[in-house]
Each structure stands twice: as structure tokens, then as C-alpha cells.
Design a protein around this motif. Structure first.
Motif, PDB file in Angstrom:
ATOM      1  N   PRO A  20       0.793  -1.241   0.000  1.00 27.06           N
ATOM      2  CA  PRO A  20       0.000   0.000   0.000  1.00 27.06           C
ATOM      3  C   PRO A  20       0.818   1.280   0.000  1.00 27.06           C
ATOM      4  O   PRO A  20       0.299   2.333  -0.391  1.00 27.06           O
ATOM      5  N   GLN A  80      -0.228   2.003  -5.673  1.00 27.08           N
ATOM      6  CA  GLN A  80      -1.302   2.988  -5.525  1.00 27.08           C
ATOM      7  C   GLN A  80      -1.890   3.377  -6.882  1.00 27.08           C
ATOM      8  O   GLN A  80      -3.103   3.585  -7.008  1.00 27.08           O
ATOM      9  N   TYR A  93     -10.302   1.354  -7.605  1.00 27.07           N
ATOM     10  CA  TYR A  93     -11.271   2.055  -6.764  1.00 27.07           C
ATOM     11  C   TYR A  93     -12.188   2.956  -7.596  1.00 27.07           C
ATOM     12  O   TYR A  93     -13.356   3.122  -7.265  1.00 27.07           O
ATOM     13  N   CYS A 124      -0.900  -8.316   0.105  1.00 31.11           N
ATOM     14  CA  CYS A 124       0.224  -7.458   0.495  1.00 31.11           C
ATOM     15  C   CYS A 124       1.522  -8.257   0.525  1.00 31.11           C
ATOM     16  O   CYS A 124       1.585  -9.352   1.097  1.00 31.11           O
ATOM     17  N   ARG A 151      -8.481   7.302  -0.521  1.00 31.39           N
ATOM     18  CA  ARG A 151      -8.533   5.969   0.095  1.00 31.39           C
ATOM     19  C   ARG A 151      -7.161   5.309   0.084  1.00 31.39           C
ATOM     20  O   ARG A 151      -6.721   4.735   1.096  1.00 31.39           O
ATOM     21  N   ALA A 152      -6.456   5.379  -1.049  1.00 27.05           N
ATOM     22  CA  ALA A 152      -5.126   4.781  -1.142  1.00 27.05           C
ATOM     23  C   ALA A 152      -4.161   5.442  -0.163  1.00 27.05           C
ATOM     24  O   ALA A 152      -3.346   4.767   0.482  1.00 27.05           O
ATOM     25  N   ASP A 157      -4.939   6.940   2.700  1.00 20.14           N
ATOM     26  CA  ASP A 157      -5.290   6.539   4.059  1.00 20.14           C
ATOM     27  C   ASP A 157      -4.833   5.121   4.367  1.00 20.14           C
ATOM     28  O   ASP A 157      -4.367   4.835   5.470  1.00 20.14           O
ATOM     29  N   GLU A 158      -4.949   4.236   3.390  1.00 20.59           N
ATOM     30  CA  GLU A 158      -4.537   2.846   3.614  1.00 20.59           C
ATOM     31  C   GLU A 158      -3.033   2.714   3.816  1.00 20.59           C
ATOM     32  O   GLU A 158      -2.570   1.737   4.424  1.00 20.59           O
TER      33      GLU A 158
END
Length: 219
Positions: A9, A15, A22, A32, A199-200, A202-203
Motif C-alpha cells: 500500500p 497505488q 477504486y 500485500c 482511500r489509497a 489513508d490505507e
């Protein structure tokens, strides 16, 4: 078998593909690659021994290289957001900008990161100096290209923006985009506000302490 994406991530290129997934709400399993998941690492290396990620697995098909992955998704798993225009010349413009962000923004960042990872103070400074010189040229070119555009290629969010978002995110950490580039700074802010990239970001937030140049307390 559903789509599976091997990557990390905090990786800019992971990303880039996550943004595309997304944007269209494409179902997939994220695998991962980390010391905590040796089974993922082993399968990734079996499928792609060149040791680069991300890797997209679709049944028995392995797809690598981010731009190819995103184009593959559009052809095989299309969604409501078309990331490459149907018009060939417009698509060519998007592909060029995609290459620009990868080669002339992200690559200089990686030069600086590679220098820092050596642990050698001289190599760290050399990597930063070279990166700043290249990024400053890229920033100036983009400042002249972006006026009047909401996104990199115009009014629509495309593959070029998937590349731009992580590239400019980490570039600004490496060599801050100065106030002399207001158009570029505003574009970066729009990318950060885009839900797919937000979102990416934050992850990946947990991994910020590992950024070898020091992650700034912003974004």
C-alpha cells in the motif's frame, strides 16, 4: 478466480493501480507483499521473478507494468469510469502524460529514495540534488501545461491522473512544489481530494515512518 493484486500500500506504483480499481469499484483481493505474508511473496516471485510489483492476477493470466494493468482492466473488466479515451489521438495524449509522470516525476523521487536507503550521507545528498534538479524542470513544464484543465488531460479523470497522484504526492515530500507553481499545487490538491486516491493514501498512512527521506506532517 477473482482478481488479485500483489503489491504494497505504500508503493507509488501499487497505488496507481489501486486508484484505477477504486475508481470503478472493481472487486479484487489485495495480497500485500511483506515479511508478515511470506506466502504472498513466494507466489508473487513465482509468477514474476523480475521482483517488481504490482502484479495483477486474473485467473491464469498475469499482468504486469502499471499502465498495461490499467489498460487491461479497461478492456477485460470495464467500469463506469473510462480511464483511456476511445478517440485514438486523445488516448495518445493520455498515454504520453502517463509516461511523463512515471518517468519524469516518479523516477527522480526514486533516485532520491535510493540514495537515502544506502545509509551513506554523500550518496543521500547526491540523490537529493539530482532529484531536485529533475523535479524542478518537471514542475515548470507541468505548470505550463495544466492551466484550464481540471485533470491532467482535460476535463476527465484518466490513466494520466492515476499516474500523477502518487507521483506528485511523493515528489512534494522529496522536493516541495513551491508557491511559484500555483496551478500544479492546486492540481495536486484536487488529486488528494479524489476519493479513490484519498482511500489509497489513508490505507498507506501507517507506513509513513518508513519513508527514508522523512515524511512531512501534512497530507
Amino acid at each position: 478466480m477473482s482478481l488479485a493484486l500483489y503489491g504494497h500500500p505504500f508503493s507509488s506504483y501499487t497505488q496507481k493501480v489501486l486508484i484505477a480499481l477504486y475508481e470503478n469499484g472493481t472487486p479484487f483481493e489485495f495480497r500485500c507483499i511483506s515479511p508478515e505474508t511470506p506466502q504472498h511473496s513466494a507466489e508473487w516471485l513465482r509468477r514474476w521473478p523480475l521482483r517488481k510489483f504490482p502484479l495483477l492476477v486474473d485467473g491464469e493470466r498475469d499482468v504486469v507494468e502499471t499502465s498495461i494493468i490499467i489498460e487491461y482492466l479497461q478492456h477485460v473488466h470495464p467500469g463506469p469510469v473510462r480511464l483511456l479515451p476511445a478517440d485514438p489521438m486523445a488516448a495518445l495524449d493520455v498515454r504520453f502524460l502517463d509516461r511523463f509522470f512515471d518517468l519524469h516525476v516518479m523516477n527522480p523521487v526514486q533516485d532520491a529514495v535510493a540514495g537515502a536507503l544506502t545509509g551513506d550521507a554523500v550518496k543521500r545528498q547526491e540523490g537529493l540534488a539530482l532529484s531536485k534538479e529533475k523535479l524542478e524542470r518537471a514542475y515548470a513544464w507541468l505548470e505550463g501545461q495544466l492551466p484550464g484543465r481540471t485533470w491532467a488531460a482535460g476535463t476527465e479523470f484518466t490513466l494520466a491522473d492515476c499516474a500523477a497522484a502518487p507521483s506528485l504526492f511523493y515528489a512534494d515530500w522529496t522536493h516541495r512544489i513551491s508557491e511559484s507553481f500555483p496551478v500544479l499545487r492546486a492540481y495536486r490538491a484536487r488529486l488528494l481530494a479524489r476519493p479513490s486516491f484519498a482511500r489509497a493514501v489513508d490505507e498507506a498512512r501507517y507506513f509513513r515512518p518508513y519513508f527514508p527521506l522523512g515524511a512531512p506532517d501534512r497530507d
